[in-house]
Design a protein around this motif. Sequence first.
Motif, PDB file in Angstrom:
ATOM      1  N   PRO A  84       0.816  -1.226   0.000  1.00 46.30           N
ATOM      2  CA  PRO A  84       0.000   0.000   0.000  1.00 46.30           C
ATOM      3  C   PRO A  84       0.843   1.267   0.000  1.00 46.30           C
ATOM      4  CG  PRO A  84      -0.870  -1.584   1.566  1.00 46.30           C
ATOM      5  CD  PRO A  84       0.432  -2.138   1.097  1.00 46.30           C
ATOM      6  N   GLY A 108      -4.319  -1.549   4.750  1.00 36.13           N
ATOM      7  CA  GLY A 108      -4.419  -1.399   3.300  1.00 36.13           C
ATOM      8  C   GLY A 108      -5.312  -2.448   2.674  1.00 36.13           C
ATOM      9  N   PHE A 119      -4.933  -2.617  -4.831  1.00 35.02           N
ATOM     10  CA  PHE A 119      -4.510  -2.232  -3.486  1.00 35.02           C
ATOM     11  C   PHE A 119      -4.588  -3.431  -2.541  1.00 35.02           C
ATOM     12  CE2 PHE A 119      -4.561   0.789   0.204  1.00 35.02           C
ATOM     13  CZ  PHE A 119      -3.520   1.597  -0.224  1.00 35.02           C
ATOM     14  N   ASN A 126      -6.158   9.985  -0.896  1.00 36.47           N
ATOM     15  CA  ASN A 126      -5.657   8.794  -1.580  1.00 36.47           C
ATOM     16  C   ASN A 126      -5.531   9.104  -3.064  1.00 36.47           C
ATOM     17  OD1 ASN A 126      -5.151   6.227  -2.649  1.00 36.47           O
ATOM     18  ND2 ASN A 126      -6.369   5.223  -1.045  1.00 36.47           N
ATOM     19  N   ALA A 129      -1.547  -5.338  -0.717  1.00 39.01           N
ATOM     20  CA  ALA A 129      -1.535  -5.415   0.743  1.00 39.01           C
ATOM     21  C   ALA A 129      -1.389  -6.842   1.247  1.00 39.01           C
ATOM     22  CB  ALA A 129      -2.804  -4.786   1.303  1.00 39.01           C
TER      23      ALA A 129
END
Length: 409
Positions: A31, A110, A287, A265, A291
Amino acid sequence: MADPLPSAAKATARGGFMAAIFLMATSAIGPGFITQTATFTAKLGAAFAFAILASIVIDFVVQLNIWRITALTRKNASDTANAAIPGAGYLLAILVIIGGLAFNIGNIAGAGLGMNAMFGLDPKIGGAISAALAIGIFLSRRAGSLLDRALIGLGLLMIAMTLAVAFASSPPVGEAVRQMVLPSVIDFPTITTIVGGTVGGYITYSGAHRLLDKGLVGEENLAAVTRASLTGIAVTGVMRFVLFLAILGVVASGVTLDLSSMAANPAAQAFAAVLGDWGMRIFGMIFWAAAITSIIGAAYTSVSFLVVFRHMDERARNIATVIFIAVSLAVYLSLGAAPAAILIFVGGFNGLILPIGLTIFTYVGFARADLMGGHVYNRVLLTLSAVVCALTWYMGFMSIGTIFSFLGM
């Protein structure tokens, strides 16, 4: 009829090298990697291409030397450090384990955010589900095989989906290539940050320790280890450059990404700008994949450093890894998020772990041929390692202020 064993052995070795490559690469592509890349692209535009290129050159030197020396010593990093300088391995292990635990809190957060973007799921629930999936891999009787397949599959998925968004955003590729060699801005703090995020902390040791576990060590495997180490950095470089192009296309189109707060973000904003609601879902998938692979990588590598304190067989290491992930999850759920202060603190730690480890390995290469089975290490690589080592110490000293600030000193 020819004996099939040699070809089978070669296939097994290839699988082992691929596993090490993707363990390292997916550990780096977390992340923080995605958020940093988007933030710096929004700030520097096409000039960020030079920072990416410079960081990749530094990363190559760091990883090449650490992987090769690990293969020659046939020991994990902490045991090599203790053999070279008594007590140094314990220090390195403590730093890596503390940093890995704190990073894993951010990785679980994340994963929760990724599932929230994909399905609208509460981030806490998403983080718990993701941690449970990672735990399930290490509880399986086929943990090693599942680990390798998950990392390779998710790594390829991340690159493919990011590449699709890069094509959709129509970035100015020619300008990016020009700025790669003739940048309008050279930002050294940015280079420092992304070097730490690619080979800092536990990351560069992840693939080296995976090769050790696979038995792919010794002078007879040195050429293959060299290729694998370079390929691992190349994979992370490709992912960063493709992600950079995806964000650059959005920025070049006139869209302004919000960088005004820690909660902003920019990567999610960019993906949504390109593909709307589907862009957010694709971002969520990338993402989440970044993660969960980083959860696995951080836990696996951190626990591999515990053996310097106590010998553990594979089953004991898998149990310790499960406990490591469970503790990370418990802390995340109690905090509700990964506080920015923790991630800043760990960033400072990363700036210290890299030069400490690289100094030890450079010393081993120069002066401890006895630890490498009498192998005379390549002097050109050692000279490059010494130069980069000096640079990383400078980076480390720059990060000390961050650590003192976190501690309120």
